[in-house]
Design a protein around this motif. Structure first.
Motif, PDB file in Angstrom:
ATOM      1  N   ARG A 163       0.824  -1.212   0.000  1.00  0.00           N
ATOM      2  CA  ARG A 163       0.000   0.000   0.000  1.00  0.00           C
ATOM      3  C   ARG A 163       0.857   1.261   0.000  1.00  0.00           C
ATOM      4  O   ARG A 163       0.511   2.260  -0.647  1.00  0.00           O
ATOM      5  CB  ARG A 163      -0.931   0.003   1.207  1.00  0.00           C
ATOM      6  CG  ARG A 163      -2.038  -1.042   1.136  1.00  0.00           C
ATOM      7  CD  ARG A 163      -3.046  -0.892   2.249  1.00  0.00           C
ATOM      8  NE  ARG A 163      -2.452  -1.091   3.566  1.00  0.00           N
ATOM      9  CZ  ARG A 163      -2.511  -0.204   4.546  1.00  0.00           C
ATOM     10  NH1 ARG A 163      -3.116   0.957   4.357  1.00  0.00           N
ATOM     11  NH2 ARG A 163      -1.962  -0.464   5.716  1.00  0.00           N
ATOM     12  N   GLY A 173       1.316   1.266  -3.971  1.00  0.00           N
ATOM     13  CA  GLY A 173       0.015   1.914  -4.111  1.00  0.00           C
ATOM     14  C   GLY A 173       0.018   3.419  -3.926  1.00  0.00           C
ATOM     15  O   GLY A 173      -0.895   4.100  -4.405  1.00  0.00           O
ATOM     16  N   ARG A 182     -10.907  -1.424  -8.994  1.00  0.00           N
ATOM     17  CA  ARG A 182     -10.670  -1.242  -7.556  1.00  0.00           C
ATOM     18  C   ARG A 182     -11.807  -1.835  -6.741  1.00  0.00           C
ATOM     19  O   ARG A 182     -11.583  -2.451  -5.701  1.00  0.00           O
ATOM     20  CB  ARG A 182     -10.511   0.249  -7.235  1.00  0.00           C
ATOM     21  CG  ARG A 182      -9.211   0.851  -7.742  1.00  0.00           C
ATOM     22  CD  ARG A 182      -9.010   2.254  -7.240  1.00  0.00           C
ATOM     23  NE  ARG A 182      -8.848   2.273  -5.788  1.00  0.00           N
ATOM     24  CZ  ARG A 182      -8.669   3.380  -5.075  1.00  0.00           C
ATOM     25  NH1 ARG A 182      -8.630   4.546  -5.679  1.00  0.00           N
ATOM     26  NH2 ARG A 182      -8.532   3.311  -3.780  1.00  0.00           N
ATOM     27  N   LYS A 204      -1.463   9.571  -0.735  1.00  0.00           N
ATOM     28  CA  LYS A 204      -2.498   9.443  -1.760  1.00  0.00           C
ATOM     29  C   LYS A 204      -3.224  10.763  -1.979  1.00  0.00           C
ATOM     30  O   LYS A 204      -3.560  11.115  -3.116  1.00  0.00           O
ATOM     31  CB  LYS A 204      -3.488   8.343  -1.375  1.00  0.00           C
ATOM     32  CG  LYS A 204      -2.913   6.942  -1.496  1.00  0.00           C
ATOM     33  CD  LYS A 204      -3.959   5.872  -1.235  1.00  0.00           C
ATOM     34  CE  LYS A 204      -3.384   4.482  -1.482  1.00  0.00           C
ATOM     35  NZ  LYS A 204      -4.382   3.410  -1.265  1.00  0.00           N
TER      36      LYS A 204
END
Length: 273
Positions: free
Chosen positions: A114, A118, A250, A203
């Motif tokens: 992540r 990610g 997703r 993010k």
């Protein structure tokens, strides 16, 4: 664990993936990384080393940068195994060691995927694109006719490479030390960092950069507004299609890597016409 041993493990950790195999994944790499520590720990009992190495050659797989937390934790638990005085105590410690290896590898893999794949990798890519825009490389202009200097061509990539690897190296180096000093109550040092908050802000920053580039792209196409041509509509439609597909994948928990590659390839082909 002294500085010299920590440095050896750190340097060897770059070869964790070297012996990757479809049977037991990173088991060879893990054994290679931990070998100096094990040789030192069992220097007075070399007959025990083959059976110890056999344990490390069992299945192991995690995110490469976050694997440092596994190295320190396994070294700490291995010291307890080596100090066991009775057969019962030895079996108990080996069982604990095996459970920690399995659970910690899963936990670090989840956090690492992540954080690095990610969040950090897309963020550094966006950073590179932003640097290109700020340095005058307008990739919204197709075909791009202005010459691109070598400095502009490599500065963005170098910055993205540096940022990504700076974080990875920090985690690799500190993870070995922290996980060796902390115990199960602190999840071998993993609780010393707020991973969820770090991933969240990374993010959010990536979304902010993406929105900024989209706004700039729209401005670039509309600043000399006369009439929107077929090229603009085609590119806009392709972007919308891939955004929708990304949301769908997703939701279905399907990896987006191949979708992103397809998007890059498609947009590059379209921009040629």
């Amino acid at each position: 664990m002294n500085f010299s041993m920590r440095l050896q493990i750190f340097l060897r950790s770059f070869f964790l993936q070297t012996g990757w195999n479809p049977m037991k994944y990173q088991n060879i790499g893990l054994t290679f990384v931990m070998l100096p520590f094990l040789k030192k720990l069992y220097a007075q009992d070399k007959d025990a080393l083959p059976s110890v190495l056999a344990r490390y050659l069992e299945t192991f797989n995690t995110q490469p940068a976050m694997a440092s937390f596994c190295f320190g934790a396994l070294a700490q638990k291995e010291k307890e195994v080596a100090k066991a005085k009775t057969l019962t105590a030895f079996k108990e410690k080996v069982t604990e060691w095996s459970a920690i290896r399995k659970s910690l590898s899963i936990t670090t893999a989840s956090i690492g995927d992540r954080l690095f794949w990610g969040a950090l990798k897309p963020l550094t890519l966006l950073m590179a694109l932003f640097i290109w825009l700020l340095s005058g490389v307008n990739f919204f202009e197709v075909p791009y006719t202005l010459p691109i200097s070598s400095l502009n061509a490599f500065s963005a990539g170098a910055a993205a490479f540096f940022v990504f690897n700076a974080v990875a190296l920090f985690v690799k180096w500190e993870g070995i030390k922290i996980s060796f000093l902390k115990d199960e109550s602190a999840c071998f040092g993993l609780t010393c960092f707020d991973w969820n908050k770090t991933i969240y802000y990374a993010k959010k920053l990536g979304l902010f950069m993406t929105a900024g580039m989209l706004v700039y792209g729209i401005y670039h196409y509309l600043k000399d507004f006369k009439e929107l041509d077929a090229h603009f509509y085609a590119r806009a439609a392709i972007v919308l299609v891939f955004v929708c597909l990304s949301l769908m994948t997703r939701k279905l928990k399907i990896a987006n890597m191949y979708l992103y590659l397809a998007a890059v390839l498609t947009l590059n082909i379209v921009c040629l016409f």
